[in-house]
Design a protein around this motif. Structure first.
Motif, mmCIF file in Angstrom:
data_model
loop_
_atom_site.group_PDB
_atom_site.id
_atom_site.type_symbol
_atom_site.label_atom_id
_atom_site.label_comp_id
_atom_site.label_asym_id
_atom_site.label_seq_id
_atom_site.Cartn_x
_atom_site.Cartn_y
_atom_site.Cartn_z
ATOM 1 N N SER A 13 0.829 -1.206 0.000
ATOM 2 C CA SER A 13 0.000 0.000 0.000
ATOM 3 C C SER A 13 0.860 1.250 0.000
ATOM 4 O O SER A 13 0.536 2.245 -0.651
ATOM 5 C CB SER A 13 -0.874 0.059 1.261
ATOM 6 N N LYS A 14 1.955 1.195 0.742
ATOM 7 C CA LYS A 14 2.848 2.351 0.822
ATOM 8 C C LYS A 14 3.645 2.483 -0.484
ATOM 9 O O LYS A 14 3.717 3.547 -1.080
ATOM 10 C CB LYS A 14 3.768 2.129 2.039
ATOM 11 N N GLU A 15 4.228 1.355 -0.918
ATOM 12 C CA GLU A 15 5.138 1.383 -2.075
ATOM 13 C C GLU A 15 4.416 1.850 -3.345
ATOM 14 O O GLU A 15 5.008 2.507 -4.194
ATOM 15 C CB GLU A 15 5.707 -0.029 -2.282
ATOM 16 N N TYR A 16 3.139 1.511 -3.475
ATOM 17 C CA TYR A 16 2.430 1.851 -4.713
ATOM 18 C C TYR A 16 1.436 3.004 -4.554
ATOM 19 O O TYR A 16 0.523 3.156 -5.345
ATOM 20 C CB TYR A 16 1.755 0.599 -5.287
ATOM 21 N N GLY A 17 1.629 3.811 -3.515
ATOM 22 C CA GLY A 17 0.839 5.046 -3.413
ATOM 23 C C GLY A 17 -0.621 4.822 -3.089
ATOM 24 O O GLY A 17 -1.481 5.563 -3.568
ATOM 25 N N PHE A 18 -0.919 3.789 -2.295
ATOM 26 C CA PHE A 18 -2.307 3.600 -1.874
ATOM 27 C C PHE A 18 -2.549 4.269 -0.512
ATOM 28 O O PHE A 18 -3.481 5.040 -0.361
ATOM 29 C CB PHE A 18 -2.663 2.104 -1.796
ATOM 30 N N TYR A 35 -4.644 8.700 2.172
ATOM 31 C CA TYR A 35 -4.681 7.936 0.924
ATOM 32 C C TYR A 35 -3.792 8.612 -0.108
ATOM 33 O O TYR A 35 -3.841 9.836 -0.264
ATOM 34 C CB TYR A 35 -6.119 7.847 0.385
ATOM 35 N N GLY A 36 -2.991 7.814 -0.789
ATOM 36 C CA GLY A 36 -2.091 8.341 -1.820
ATOM 37 C C GLY A 36 -2.771 8.409 -3.175
ATOM 38 O O GLY A 36 -3.989 8.239 -3.299
ATOM 39 N N GLN A 37 -1.951 8.623 -4.198
ATOM 40 C CA GLN A 37 -2.472 8.908 -5.548
ATOM 41 C C GLN A 37 -3.312 7.773 -6.129
ATOM 42 O O GLN A 37 -4.258 8.022 -6.886
ATOM 43 C CB GLN A 37 -1.313 9.280 -6.493
ATOM 44 N N ASN A 38 -3.025 6.552 -5.776
ATOM 45 C CA ASN A 38 -3.852 5.438 -6.270
ATOM 46 C C ASN A 38 -4.954 5.087 -5.267
ATOM 47 O O ASN A 38 -6.059 4.727 -5.659
ATOM 48 C CB ASN A 38 -2.980 4.215 -6.565
ATOM 49 N N GLY A 39 -4.610 5.215 -3.973
ATOM 50 C CA GLY A 39 -5.605 4.926 -2.940
ATOM 51 C C GLY A 39 -6.838 5.802 -3.071
ATOM 52 O O GLY A 39 -7.971 5.334 -2.951
ATOM 53 N N VAL A 40 -6.621 7.095 -3.362
ATOM 54 C CA VAL A 40 -7.772 8.009 -3.415
ATOM 55 C C VAL A 40 -8.709 7.639 -4.569
ATOM 56 O O VAL A 40 -9.931 7.786 -4.472
ATOM 57 C CB VAL A 40 -7.311 9.488 -3.490
ATOM 58 N N PRO A 405 -12.680 -4.648 -12.101
ATOM 59 C CA PRO A 405 -12.284 -3.606 -13.072
ATOM 60 C C PRO A 405 -12.996 -2.272 -12.875
ATOM 61 O O PRO A 405 -12.407 -1.208 -13.079
ATOM 62 C CB PRO A 405 -12.663 -4.216 -14.427
ATOM 63 N N THR A 406 -14.252 -2.303 -12.436
ATOM 64 C CA THR A 406 -14.990 -1.037 -12.268
ATOM 65 C C THR A 406 -14.429 -0.226 -11.099
ATOM 66 O O THR A 406 -14.519 0.996 -11.083
ATOM 67 C CB THR A 406 -16.492 -1.325 -12.037
ATOM 68 N N LEU A 407 -13.870 -0.894 -10.112
ATOM 69 C CA LEU A 407 -13.331 -0.179 -8.945
ATOM 70 C C LEU A 407 -11.835 0.123 -9.079
ATOM 71 O O LEU A 407 -11.297 0.915 -8.301
ATOM 72 C CB LEU A 407 -13.546 -0.997 -7.667
ATOM 73 N N ALA A 408 -11.165 -0.515 -10.023
ATOM 74 C CA ALA A 408 -9.707 -0.351 -10.144
ATOM 75 C C ALA A 408 -9.359 1.139 -10.270
ATOM 76 O O ALA A 408 -10.081 1.889 -10.944
ATOM 77 C CB ALA A 408 -9.211 -1.107 -11.359
ATOM 78 N N PRO A 409 -8.269 1.580 -9.622
ATOM 79 C CA PRO A 409 -7.921 3.010 -9.663
ATOM 80 C C PRO A 409 -7.753 3.507 -11.098
ATOM 81 O O PRO A 409 -8.332 4.508 -11.487
ATOM 82 C CB PRO A 409 -6.584 3.079 -8.909
ATOM 83 N N ASN A 410 -6.962 2.800 -11.878
ATOM 84 C CA ASN A 410 -6.797 3.143 -13.296
ATOM 85 C C ASN A 410 -7.370 2.010 -14.126
ATOM 86 O O ASN A 410 -7.193 0.841 -13.783
ATOM 87 C CB ASN A 410 -5.310 3.320 -13.624
#
Ligand code: GAP
Length: 509
Positions: A13-18, A35-40, A405-410
Motif C-alpha cells: 500500500s505504501k510502495e504503490y501510493g495507496f 490515501y495516496g495517488q492510487n488509494g484516493v 475492473p470497475t473499482l480499479a484506480p486506473n
C-alpha cells in the motif's frame, strides 16, 4: 491468511501510493492514515459504488451531506455523551491497554479455530462420507470446546447487559487470557472510556461551547429527517443516505486502516412504519450482502454475526463480517434502531418529528433500519482479497491486485513498445482520446515486462501496447491483467471495449 500477508499488504500500500501514515515525516500519528495517488481513486470508486447502489438505484432513497459539527445537544439526545464507551483494561506488566470485549472475542475466536481444525482433520480422515454437522454434535472434544464458547458467551452477554465491569474482568481471568506482549495475567480493573473527541467553538474561552466531532454520520440524517420529508416527495418507507467523516478516540487501534481515529462512513437510514422494521431489517441484510458479493470476492469470506448485546439504540443488530488477514471482523453493521433517535431528538429539541401516514390516517414517529459501513474497511477487504503473489511460467514472481475492473484506480495503461519510431506519438494520441472518459496511465519507461508488472501491482485491468505493426494496420495488443492473455485488436475499438468492461453496469445490474 497470515501475518506475512498482512505485512505485505501494508508495505504494498505504501510502495504503490495507496496508503501513507499521516504526518509521516514527524513519525506519524496513531491510527490516522492518508490515501495516496492510487488509494484516493480506489476510495472514490468504493464511495461511488455505494452511492449509486443506494441513491441512484433506489427511487425511495435520497442523499444528503450534513456538517461534521453539530449542536452539542445532538449527542446528548443520541445517547453518545452518556453511553458511547469502550470497556478498557490494562496489563500491568506490559503497560499495554486493551479493549476488554475484544480480548474476550479473540479468545472465543481461538477456540472456534480449534474446532475448525478438528473438523478439517476428521474430514481428511473420513473422506467423502464425512458429515461435519454430525461430527460437531457428537465428537467429545469438539463438544467440550463448543460448551466453553457457549458458557463464555452467556456470561459475557449478561455482563455487558448489566454493565458489570467486575464480571468482565473475571471472565478474562477465568479464561486465563494473557497479554500478547508480556504473556502475563496481571490485569487492572475494567473501566469505561468515552470515545468522542471534543473541542471548543467560539473565540472566548468563557463563552465557548464544548462541541464534538461526530462519532457517526447517522445523527446528521436524523436531524434532517423533517427537512427532507418536507422538501422531497418521499413517503414512508424511504431512506436518506450519507457519506462522510466520523471520529472516534479509539484506544486500541493497531490494525492499520481497520480501526482508525478519523475515518469515513457510508450510512443509510431507512424510515419505516412501526411494526414493519423486522421485514425491512431482513430486506437490508439481504441487499447489503449482495452488494458485497457483486465484487466477485470469495463468498466464504463473508458471514453474518448477530450482536450479543445490541447498542443502546437498537432492537436487532447484525454485522457483516469479513475474513481480513487477521481473522473475521466487522465490515458493516445493520441495525434496527427503532424510533429511539427521532424520539430523543423530538424530546430534546421540542420539535415534532412525526410522519402523517395517509393510508393509516395517523401520525407516528417512524422506525429506522440503518446500514452502516466504513470506507476504509471496505478498502482493506478489497485490497486484502485482491492482493496475490503468482509464480509465472518463467519462474519470475508477480504481485497483482485483482480488483474488480470497475473499482480499479486506473482502467487502462497505454504503453508504446519502444520509445522511438513514432510509437510514443501514436500511443499518446490514444491516451489523449481515452483520458476524457477513463483514468488512463501512459508509461514509456523501462522494459515492457517491467511496465506490465507495475500495472499489475496497481490493479490496472488492461494494458494496451502500441508496436510497429500498429503503425501499419492501426491495431494494438490488449493484455488482460488476471489471465495475462494478450490479443490483437483494432485501436479504434479500444475505447468502447474498456468503457464497457469497466462500466458501473458491471456492478449495478
Ligand atoms: N451509525 C452506526 C454506527 O456507527 P458502528 O458499528 O459503530 O455503527 C459502523 O460503525 C461501521 O463504521 C463499522 O461497521 C465499520 O465499518 C466502520 N467503523 C466504525 N469504527 C471505525 C473505525 N474506528 N475505523 C474505521 N472504520 C470504522
Amino acid at each position: 491468511m497470515s501475518d506475512d500477508l498482512f505485512k505485505n499488504i501494508i508495505s504494498h500500500s505504501k510502495e504503490y501510493g495507496f496508503i501513507f501514515p499521516s504526518s509521516e515525516i514527524y513519525d506519524g500519528l496513531g491510527a490516522v492514515y492518508d490515501y495516496g495517488q492510487n488509494g484516493v481513486l480506489l476510495v472514490n470508486n468504493i464511495k461511488e459504488y455505494w452511492w449509486k447502489s443506494m441513491v441512484q438505484m433506489h427511487e425511495n432513497i435520497v442523499g444528503i451531506d450534513s456538517s461534521i459539527f453539530m449542536h452539542p445537544k445532538v449527542w446528548k439526545a443520541s445517547g453518545h455523551v452518556d453511553a458511547f464507551n469502550d470497556p478498557l483494561i490494562d496489563n500491568k506488566d506490559s503497560k499495554k491497554r486493551y479493549r476488554a470485549d475484544v480480548l474476550i472475542e479473540e479468545h472465543i475466536a481461538k477456540i472456534e479455530d480449534k474446532i475448525k481444525k478438528e473438523v478439517e482433520k476428521a474430514a481428511k480422515r473420513f473422506g467423502e462420507t464425512f458429515d461435519a454437522e454430525m461430527y460437531r454434535s457428537t465428537n467429545p472434544r469438539v463438544m467440550e470446546y463448543q460448551a466453553k464458547i457457549d458458557q463464555i458467551n452467556a456470561r459475557f452477554k449478561k455482563a455487558l447487559e448489566e454493565n458489570q465491569l467486575d464480571e468482565i474482568k473475571k471472565i478474562i481471568e477465568d479464561s486465563e487470557i494473557v497479554c500478547p506482549i508480556s504473556g502475563s495475567r496481571n490485569w487492572t480493573d475494567v473501566r469505561q472510556f468515552n470515545l468522542m473527541f471534543s473541542t471548543q467553538m467560539g473565540s472566548v474561552a468563557e463563552d465557548s461551547d464544548t462541541i464534538y466531532l461526530r462519532p457517526e454520520t447517522a445523527q446528521g440524517i436524523f436531524v434532517n429527517f423533517l427537512n427532507v420529508l418536507n422538501t422531497s416527495r418521499q413517503r414512508i418507507p424511504f431512506g436518506i443516505a450519507q457519506i462522510g467523516k466520523a471520529f472516534r478516540n479509539e484506544i486500541v487501534a493497531r490494525q492499520f486502516i481497520f480501526r482508525m481515529r478519523e475515518f469515513e462512513q457510508m450510512e443509510m437510514q431507512f424510515f419505516v412504519r412501526p411494526g414493519e422494521e423486522m421485514k425491512w431489517y431482513e430486506y437490508w441484510k439481504e441487499t447489503r450482502i449482495n452488494w458485497h458479493k457483486k465484487l466477485g470476492i470469495d463468498a466464504a469470506k463473508y458471514k453474518f454475526h448477530d450482536h450479543l448485546k445490541t447498542a443502546h439504540y437498537a432492537n436487532a443488530a447484525v454485522d457483516i463480517e469479513f475474513e481480513f488477514p487477521f481473522g473475521f471482523k466487522e465490515l458493516e453493521g445493520i441495525h434496527s434502531r427503532t424510533d429511539f433517535d427521532l424520539k430523543q431528538h423530538q424530546e430534546l429539541s421540542g420539535k415534532k418529528l412525526q410522519y402523517f401516514d395517509p393510508e393509516l390516517n395517523q401520525s407516528y414517529i417512524p422506525y429506522v433500519v440503518e446500514t452502516s459501513i466504513g470506507v476504509s474497511r471496505t478498502f482493506l477487504a478489497i485490497l486484502s482479497s485482491a492482493y496475490q503473489k503468482e509464480v509465472l511460467e518463467n519462474g519470475e514472481e508477480r504481485v497483482v491486485l485483482k480488483i474488480h475492473p470497475t473499482l480499479a484506480p486506473n482502467k487502462v495503461a497505454i504503453l508504446p513498445l519502444v520509445k522511438k519510431d513514432g510509437l510514443p506519438e501514436k500511443a499518446r494520441a490514444l491516451f489523449n482520446s481515452l483520458k476524457m472518459d477513463l483514468y488512463t496511465q501512459y508509461d514509456e519507461k523501462d522494459s515492457i515486462g517491467k511496465r506490465y508488472r507495475r500495472q499489475d501491482a496497481l490493479g490496472t485491468p488492461f494494458c494496451i501496447t502500441i508496436d510497429h505493426q500498429s503503425l501499419e494496420d492501426n491495431t494494438c495488443t490488449i493484455r488482460h491483467r488476471d489471465s495475462m492473455q494478450q490479443e490483437r485488436m483494432p485501436i479504434d475499438a479500444v475505447h468502447r471495449l474498456i468503457l464497457e468492461k469497466t462500466s458501473w453496469n458491471q456492478l449495478l445490474s
